[in-house]
Design an enzyme around this catalytic site. Sequence first.
Site, short mmCIF file in Angstrom:
data_model
loop_
_atom_site.label_atom_id
_atom_site.label_comp_id
_atom_site.label_asym_id
_atom_site.label_seq_id
_atom_site.Cartn_x
_atom_site.Cartn_y
_atom_site.Cartn_z
N SER A 16 40.01 46.04 43.40
CA SER A 16 40.93 45.34 43.24
C SER A 16 41.20 44.41 44.79
CB SER A 16 42.42 46.13 43.47
OG SER A 16 43.47 45.54 43.78
N TYR A 73 48.07 52.34 46.99
CA TYR A 73 47.17 51.69 46.07
C TYR A 73 46.24 50.81 46.91
CZ TYR A 73 45.38 48.81 41.96
OH TYR A 73 44.70 48.43 41.20
#
Length: 283
Positions: free
Chosen positions: A166, A179
């Site tokens: 990501s 995250y």
Amino acid sequence: MEPLSFSDLKNKVCVITGGAGVLGTAMVKAIASVGTKIAIADINKEVADKVAAEIAAESGAEVIGIEANVLDKASLEKAKVEINEKLGEIDILINGAGGNSPQATTKVEVMTEENMDKLEDTFYGLEMEGFDKVFALNFKGTLLPTMVFTTDMLKNKKGVVLNVSSMNSYKPLTKIPAYSAAKASINNFTEWLSVHLAKVGIRVNAIAPGFFITHQNRFLVMDEKTGNYSPRGQKIVDNTPMGKFGEPEDLQGATLFLISDVSNFITGIVIPVDGGYSAFGGV
Ligand code: NAD
């Protein structure tokens, strides 16, 4: 010379964890389009079966849904037996399961003198339960399937692992520390494993999607009442040189490239698919 193509992928067997999700489905469509056999290994068997049936009908490829929890080794081992029986030995693994959760998200972006007496809205208010859940899903949820689903590749001295990272792996976004840390660990693990497996014929790479509106981030980037971008969603678009969110289909080219023999001297890299977001310094 014959034109380059993805024909080496025809009849190979690919497992994709989290393949019933928004980005996973777009990846499965691309892989099915070149005739690869696919097992969608997802915790949500019902949706995995539905997506598999739709894509199989559309593409003519063999696509099946398999129930698997990426955090449970026994469940993955059971899934592998079923995949071997139904499709054959596994050539390709895509670690697609992952995501963030509101439980691991701070309410405020940064601490200021105005909000510092409401500690529950900040880093100090994060519950370990949510933090652990998100970190485990993204990191351990890549580690365990890789241990289980690459053993056929080891035997055949050939195979490919594709992890899903990501933008948060390069520079963390505000609000989502679990995250961000977990996705940074995916880049590190991709490099580590690529070195570990390079001499036994297994390549390990990753893609780092930019911003796509999906189930896991809709609550952060859209204003539910107006249907417009939230201030955070607008900031993302403003910081993406191409000026928009990505479409899940935008991941298809990089996916096929990295899983096919076309990239057979490439291992240990992370390709951003981000409309320029990671290249932009913000000014
Ligand atoms: P999604 O929520 O649509 O799909 C995730 C899938 O994973 C779902 O089908 C879900 O059932 C499955 N899953 C969840 N927990 C599981 C478990 N324990 N075992 C097996 N399967 C499980 O998410 P998405 O937006 O398609 O994201 C896919 C990947 O891309 C994730 O790794 C995510 O972190 C990453 N990513 C997404 C974006 C984005 O903008 N959406 C950006 C960068 C990276």
